[in-house]
Write an enzyme that holds these catalytic residues in place. Structure first.
Site, PDB file in Angstrom:
ATOM      1  N   GLY A 110      17.322 -10.275   1.872  1.00 15.43           N
ATOM      2  CA  GLY A 110      16.252 -11.029   1.013  1.00 15.43           C
ATOM      3  C   GLY A 110      15.235 -11.482   1.846  1.00 15.43           C
ATOM      4  N   SER A 161      16.633  -4.902   4.738  1.00 19.55           N
ATOM      5  CA  SER A 161      18.039  -4.838   4.654  1.00 19.55           C
ATOM      6  C   SER A 161      18.715  -3.654   3.833  1.00 19.55           C
ATOM      7  CB  SER A 161      18.891  -6.317   4.338  1.00 19.55           C
ATOM      8  OG  SER A 161      18.532  -6.696   3.450  1.00 19.55           O
ATOM      9  N   ASP A 201       9.847   1.647   4.167  1.00 15.99           N
ATOM     10  CA  ASP A 201      11.095   1.164   4.804  1.00 15.99           C
ATOM     11  C   ASP A 201      11.913   2.249   5.361  1.00 15.99           C
ATOM     12  OD1 ASP A 201       9.835  -1.075   3.738  1.00 15.99           O
ATOM     13  OD2 ASP A 201      11.227  -1.556   2.189  1.00 15.99           O
ATOM     14  N   THR A 225       0.764  -1.184  -0.141  1.00 13.08           N
ATOM     15  CA  THR A 225       0.043  -0.037  -0.032  1.00 13.08           C
ATOM     16  C   THR A 225       0.889   1.397   0.024  1.00 13.08           C
ATOM     17  OG1 THR A 225      -0.018  -0.192   2.669  1.00 13.08           O
ATOM     18  CG2 THR A 225      -1.833  -1.079   1.212  1.00 13.08           C
ATOM     19  N   ASP A 226       2.001   1.129   0.429  1.00 14.76           N
ATOM     20  CA  ASP A 226       2.880   2.344   0.540  1.00 14.76           C
ATOM     21  C   ASP A 226       3.107   3.095  -0.707  1.00 14.76           C
ATOM     22  OD1 ASP A 226       4.679   0.549  -0.128  1.00 14.76           O
ATOM     23  OD2 ASP A 226       6.284   1.249   1.050  1.00 14.76           O
TER      24      ASP A 226
END
Length: 349
Positions: A95, A100, A145, A16-17
């Protein structure tokens, strides 16, 4: 100088971001560490990855170092940056859907800001990292993120409205349960996966509906769509609704409701957004049959990890799952015991 940036888990609000929706992540106690010092060229050393990369130009290398080089490129648009040596170490699995790459980007930008006294705010650092991922690395991600890695606060989730880029802290009240992460052992690579295609499909749906963004779309608009476009939009609309319901459940201390929303989210990601895979579906279904309160795929999809809401006895159930899973599939799964964390911070001079 040594900086660390955490990975992140998104409780709910998946895919959704980049569609201007709602997300509810929190930072976790697994980190990417970045040590920086002055050098006679740009040197990128990783204790976890090969190769060591050395260069005097901030151009693409097609290696892991491009995540750092992208950050340096964008900061150097405004500030003069001298040569730097970077030494990277991490206990954050790459991953696994735990961001990360964003952790590496944010840690790099924060370290450079401190090393050269640039006084960048954490929000500015998050936006620099977002640009690097999209413009230099080429993964058309949203801001979740980078915001989470930069701005998180321990014992809180971060409610982000990605349309207007605002955020609020929501206390993580999930007693008597806690969150766990199961790493499926299947690594994904977002820039080479279906991730960008999903974003393109959503953009196409907007054009079909003649809407500027997803906030203008209602459930009635689904009647005007067919096939994959209807499925993609339906997921986003319903997932946004689940984020708001999860926040209400957190505030009310209704942990079992949160678990239900996790299972609902997984079903939608599997059937409507189509980013799950057989192995992940097996894990989620196994946990459901074991009466675990909640579980779903997290991250970009097509592998990665499963977020689990469960009690303190969950490691015993995981042991049984591990035996069954590794007999059935050629992957090794692992359990990460996680707690919430602050965002990026200095941990050594």
């Amino acid at each position: 100088m040594k900086v660390r940036a955490p990975g992140r888990v998104n409780i709910i609000g998946e895919h959704t971001d980049y569609n201007g929706g709602f997300v509810l992540p929190f930072a976790i106690n697994k980190y990417v560490n970045v040590e920086v010092k002055a050098s006679n060229l740009y040197r990128f050393i990783s204790k976890n990855m090969e190769p060591t990369v050395e260069t005097k130009k901030l151009t693409r290398t097609n290696t892991w170092a491009d995540y750092i080089i992208g950050i340096l490129n964008i900061i150097s648009e405004t500030y003069k940056i001298d040569f730097v040596e970077f030494v990277i170490s991490s206990d954050l699995p790459a991953g696994a859907g735990l961001s990360s790459s964003a952790a590496l980007e944010v840690a790099t930008a924060y370290a450079i800001s401190k090393l050269f006294s640039l006084n960048l705010t954490k929000k500015e650092i998050a936006l620099i990292a977002y640009r690097a991922e999209n413009e230099f690395v080429g993964t058309k991600c949203g801001i979740m993120d980078q915001y989470t890695v930069a701005l998180s606060k321990k014992d809180h989730a971060l409610f982000i409205d990605t349309q207007i880029k605002n955020y609020k802290y929501i206390p993580l009240q999930i007693n008597p349960y806690r969150f766990y992460i199961i790493n499926s052992g299947i690594k994904h690579k977002l820039s080479n996966s279906e991730y960008n295609r999903r974003r393109e499909e959503c953009e196409t749906a907007l054009k079909i509906l003649k809407k500027a963004n997803f906030r203008e779309i209602t459930f009635n608009d689904l009647k005007k769509l067919q096939g994959i476009y209807k499925k993609r939009v339906q997921h986003v609309l319903e997932e946004n609704d689940r984020v708001l319901k999860t926040i209400n459940a957190l505030k009310a201390g209704k942990s079992l409701e949160i678990g239900k929303y996790l299972y609902d989210s997984h079903k939608s990601l599997k059937e409507l957004y189509e980013v799950s895979c057989e192995e992940i579906d097996f894990i989620v279904e196994y946990l459901k049959q074991e009466k675990i309160p909640g579980a779903r795929i997290i991250g970009g999809g097509f592998g990665g990890s499963v977020l689990v809401l469960a009690g303190e006895n969950f490691p015993k159930i995981f042991s049984k799952l591990k035996t069954v899973y590794e007999t059935r599939y050629p992957y090794k799964i692992s359990l990460l015991n996680i707690t919430s964390s602050n965002g990026v911070e200095i941990v050594g001079k």
